[in-house]
Design a protein around this motif. Sequence first.
Motif, PDB file in Angstrom:
ATOM      1  N   ARG A 579      -0.214 -20.848   1.484  1.00  0.00           N
ATOM      2  CA  ARG A 579       1.213 -20.910   1.190  1.00  0.00           C
ATOM      3  C   ARG A 579       1.776 -19.568   0.730  1.00  0.00           C
ATOM      4  O   ARG A 579       2.936 -19.247   0.979  1.00  0.00           O
ATOM      5  N   ASN A 580       0.962 -18.776   0.036  1.00  0.00           N
ATOM      6  CA  ASN A 580       1.429 -17.491  -0.491  1.00  0.00           C
ATOM      7  C   ASN A 580       0.349 -16.438  -0.245  1.00  0.00           C
ATOM      8  O   ASN A 580      -0.781 -16.581  -0.710  1.00  0.00           O
ATOM      9  N   LEU A 581       0.709 -15.376   0.497  1.00  0.00           N
ATOM     10  CA  LEU A 581      -0.191 -14.252   0.726  1.00  0.00           C
ATOM     11  C   LEU A 581       0.478 -12.993   0.212  1.00  0.00           C
ATOM     12  O   LEU A 581       1.479 -12.540   0.765  1.00  0.00           O
ATOM     13  N   ASP A 582      -0.059 -12.426  -0.875  1.00  0.00           N
ATOM     14  CA  ASP A 582       0.530 -11.258  -1.525  1.00  0.00           C
ATOM     15  C   ASP A 582      -0.508 -10.144  -1.573  1.00  0.00           C
ATOM     16  O   ASP A 582      -1.453 -10.189  -2.362  1.00  0.00           O
ATOM     17  N   LEU A 583      -0.304  -9.143  -0.703  1.00  0.00           N
ATOM     18  CA  LEU A 583      -1.199  -7.984  -0.650  1.00  0.00           C
ATOM     19  C   LEU A 583      -0.438  -6.707  -0.989  1.00  0.00           C
ATOM     20  O   LEU A 583      -0.880  -5.600  -0.674  1.00  0.00           O
ATOM     21  N   ASN A 584       0.690  -6.827  -1.631  1.00  0.00           N
ATOM     22  CA  ASN A 584       1.555  -5.691  -1.969  1.00  0.00           C
ATOM     23  C   ASN A 584       0.814  -4.671  -2.838  1.00  0.00           C
ATOM     24  O   ASN A 584      -0.005  -5.031  -3.685  1.00  0.00           O
ATOM     25  N   GLY A 585       1.128  -3.386  -2.621  1.00  0.00           N
ATOM     26  CA  GLY A 585       0.626  -2.346  -3.513  1.00  0.00           C
ATOM     27  C   GLY A 585      -0.832  -2.019  -3.362  1.00  0.00           C
ATOM     28  O   GLY A 585      -1.530  -1.783  -4.347  1.00  0.00           O
ATOM     29  N   ASN A 586      -1.341  -1.984  -2.112  1.00  0.00           N
ATOM     30  CA  ASN A 586      -2.699  -1.547  -1.855  1.00  0.00           C
ATOM     31  C   ASN A 586      -2.667  -0.374  -0.863  1.00  0.00           C
ATOM     32  O   ASN A 586      -1.653   0.320  -0.757  1.00  0.00           O
ATOM     33  N   LEU A 605       5.197 -14.158   2.226  1.00  0.00           N
ATOM     34  CA  LEU A 605       4.361 -13.119   2.818  1.00  0.00           C
ATOM     35  C   LEU A 605       4.849 -11.777   2.294  1.00  0.00           C
ATOM     36  O   LEU A 605       5.914 -11.303   2.662  1.00  0.00           O
ATOM     37  N   ASP A 606       4.065 -11.176   1.406  1.00  0.00           N
ATOM     38  CA  ASP A 606       4.436  -9.913   0.769  1.00  0.00           C
ATOM     39  C   ASP A 606       3.364  -8.870   1.078  1.00  0.00           C
ATOM     40  O   ASP A 606       2.273  -8.893   0.527  1.00  0.00           O
ATOM     41  N   LEU A 607       3.735  -7.946   1.992  1.00  0.00           N
ATOM     42  CA  LEU A 607       2.816  -6.884   2.409  1.00  0.00           C
ATOM     43  C   LEU A 607       3.387  -5.514   2.074  1.00  0.00           C
ATOM     44  O   LEU A 607       2.968  -4.498   2.645  1.00  0.00           O
ATOM     45  N   GLY A 608       4.336  -5.469   1.152  1.00  0.00           N
ATOM     46  CA  GLY A 608       5.001  -4.223   0.819  1.00  0.00           C
ATOM     47  C   GLY A 608       4.072  -3.184   0.203  1.00  0.00           C
ATOM     48  O   GLY A 608       2.994  -3.496  -0.312  1.00  0.00           O
ATOM     49  N   ASN A 609       4.506  -1.901   0.279  1.00  0.00           N
ATOM     50  CA  ASN A 609       3.806  -0.789  -0.376  1.00  0.00           C
ATOM     51  C   ASN A 609       2.354  -0.672   0.068  1.00  0.00           C
ATOM     52  O   ASN A 609       1.420  -0.639  -0.728  1.00  0.00           O
ATOM     53  N   ASN A 610       2.154  -0.622   1.377  1.00  0.00           N
ATOM     54  CA  ASN A 610       0.860  -0.337   1.968  1.00  0.00           C
ATOM     55  C   ASN A 610       1.041   0.767   3.008  1.00  0.00           C
ATOM     56  O   ASN A 610       2.020   1.527   2.957  1.00  0.00           O
ATOM     57  N   LYS A 611       0.113   0.856   3.957  1.00  0.00           N
ATOM     58  CA  LYS A 611       0.203   1.874   5.012  1.00  0.00           C
ATOM     59  C   LYS A 611       0.137   1.218   6.388  1.00  0.00           C
ATOM     60  O   LYS A 611      -0.391   1.773   7.344  1.00  0.00           O
TER      61      LYS A 611
END
Length: 867
Positions: A579-586, A605-611
């Motif tokens: 339901r919630n996937l948060d990988l922000n800030g890696n 779905l939070d994939l912010g602040n990655n490359k």
Amino acid sequence: MLVGEIPGQLTDLTTLENSTLRKTNFTISWQKGKDCCAWSGVTCEKMTGHVIGLNLGSGGLQGNIHSNSSLFSLGHLKRLDLSSNDFGGSPIPSKFGGFVSMTHLDLSYSNFSGPIPSEISHLSTLSNWSSPLEMLDLSHTRISVDWHHLTRNFKSLRDLSLSNYSFVGSYLAFLANLTQIMRLDLSYNSFGGQIPWSLFLNLESLVELYLSGNNYVGQFPEVDSNSTSNSSLYDFSKQQLVGHIPRQLITLFLDGNQLNGTIPSWLGSLPSLELLYLGSNQLSGNIIEFQSRSLSWLGLRNNKLDGLIPRSIFELENLHYLDLSSNQLSGNIIEFQSRSLSGLYLSDNKLDGLIPRSIFELEKVMDLDLSSNNLSGIVEFGSKLQSLLTLNLSFNYLSLSFNHLSNNTWPQLFSLDLSSCNISEFPYFLRAAPNLDRLSLSHNRIQANIPKWLLDLGKDSLGYLDLSHNSLTGTVGPLRWKNLYYLDLRNNSLQGELPIPSPSTSYIFISNNQFTGEIPPTICSLSSLQILDLSNNKLSGKIHQCIENFSQSLSVLNLRNNQFHGVIPDTFSEGNVLRNLDLNGNQLEGSLPQSLLTCRELEVLDLGNNKIEDTFPNWLESLPKLQVLILRSNKFSGEICFPKTKFPFQKLHIIDLSNNRFSGLLPTKYFENLTAMINSQEHGLKYMGGRYYQDTVVVTIKGFKIEMKKILTYFIIIDFSNNTFRGEISSVISKLKSLKGLNFSHNELAGTIPPSFGEMNNLEWLDLSSNKLVGDIPEQLVNLTSLSKFNVSKNQLVGPIPRGKQFDTFENDSYSGNTGLCGLPLSKTCSAPHQSLASSFQQEDDLEHGNGFDWKVVLMGYASGVW
């Protein structure tokens, strides 16, 4: 020496046991050669030896009872209990009608279905039937009955239980026939409307009434002030008398309905009342005074009751159970006269002052919950709470002293919650709590390593451990709890290698610590994992491919703000419940895994602040429940193409595509179909998340990065800032009536500001700064009365700045860099009527060629007071 019919019945019963029952402890005594009257569940008549009672409740019976079953040879049977077995939805055999002496029949939870045989209802016509049916329990079955006919014949029925029963037609028709009824249970049947008081109050023998878990509405009848006897009850909603005060009533359960109004005073005057439960309704006002000395069980939890707890409740000498939790009660707790209290629940109120010392001297109390009040003072525990099973004093203003507790003070302790109790050390007496199942010491001042003895506590019993929000330091040794399902160590200063609990664990919260290194591979053995929150640590390495091991259980995976690198595993499998996937800030790289399409339950779905380097993932538009999409601060690029589905992103509330390399026109075709933003159906304080986890997100609100600890479902924003979008801003965007925030700043947008933006009445901030916009600021924007942040700086706007309402509050920096603007708050005055340049620019309301869809995260829900 066996006498009478017993030898024959012995054969019958052993045949029944061998053919129908699974071997259990219940039937282990059923052996040939022994007196069957000594068998478990068998009762015999002393003089004749006839079997008159058979209790097979929870006996493991399965399948059908055939007409040739030896059960039907027990012709003298008076009491039969077949409850809590599984007869597979089969009908009741017609041979039940042969039990002409039957007085008690319990078929509850037996999985019988179909009509009740006519032979049973005809029993009462037999002139020689010496013991007519007195007790019938069909609760939790799908047995259909002609109740009007049955109750007309069963005049001796005293006890009728039809809880969670599959009624056909109205239940009211047969109530009047139950003239001898003493106990009636109609709970959990979804009955609605007002309680038919005129029927229940005229059952003169009724002493126990259970109507819990229905949908009854309305208020209690009140004493008729015009009655000379002062015993008649009047229903003011129907303007009619409904009966007399039921002074014979001993038990009344009305919990779990929707009753409102106040508790009537006549309830407190019932002389025989022992059990009263009105919890989980909408009752308001003060609690009445209770005069009955016999009252032993009072439950009023989860209502809207206020005022003081009446002194008469504290003076009830026979009180065993009191639950007033989850109301708005105030004032002090005074001394209880009853020394028999076994359960006391006063949590979630506004009670203040000291806790009476006598409460901790109640030798029979098993459950004590005073949590979430305003209680204060020092609590010194004594050694008299020998029966204590659960204790909850959390979230008050207390200070606790354990100086007088010995190592074996509470040997039966099962659950202990001392959260927010100003504790500075681990309570040492816990070493002697071998049966502890639940321990919460969160939000305290414990500044120490986790002691070894605590890690050895309750190895076989501990299921719930919460040590969060302390100042715990050091490393965490091996976690040996075999049955742990909930572990919360978040918001401490723990370090070293990440501890992995037993495979039984479902909920792991270890965020906001200083754990380092890679996630140990033993995490792959946690096949029941539902929530894993390791955010805000210093973990590194790659994300394990074994994420697919959790596909049938994992709901939340939060690895935010760590140092993970590599690609996102492409191992999401069909049927997963994520339901919630948060990988922000890696430091994640590569493209988005296509297997995310299998996450049909995904909401955040939070994939912010990655490359991450990819194009816009328009293939996510088909996810039916996606509400928050954050891709900010990555390396996404290219144009946003046309949607491929009729209703793309139909639930999306928050989208943040800021700080990427998106280009081309704004995605007008997406804006036209964002259903949740056009007309949000969400109202009130409803947050995203569940019982154990509330979703969080970081967004830019009015120019500031803010972490939303809770996401309100009606909080709706778009942020496409810091990209290279070009072209005009379409008036189609004004269809998004529920929008709270819109940020198109730092792009290459041209044309004019659509006047229709003045129709977005919910808009609270609008940032169009650092673009190439021309023309004037539309006067229609003055209609945005909720607008508190407005920025059009660094454009090419001209003409007078609108005045009035919110526009009188904006300062110079909202307009700087537009040399053609004039009027307050700027120092430049407007010397002559302004000739609008809008006609120089084509204002296209519908950019058919606009393909794309780029927003800055639309935050779902925001907490009041943020602004």
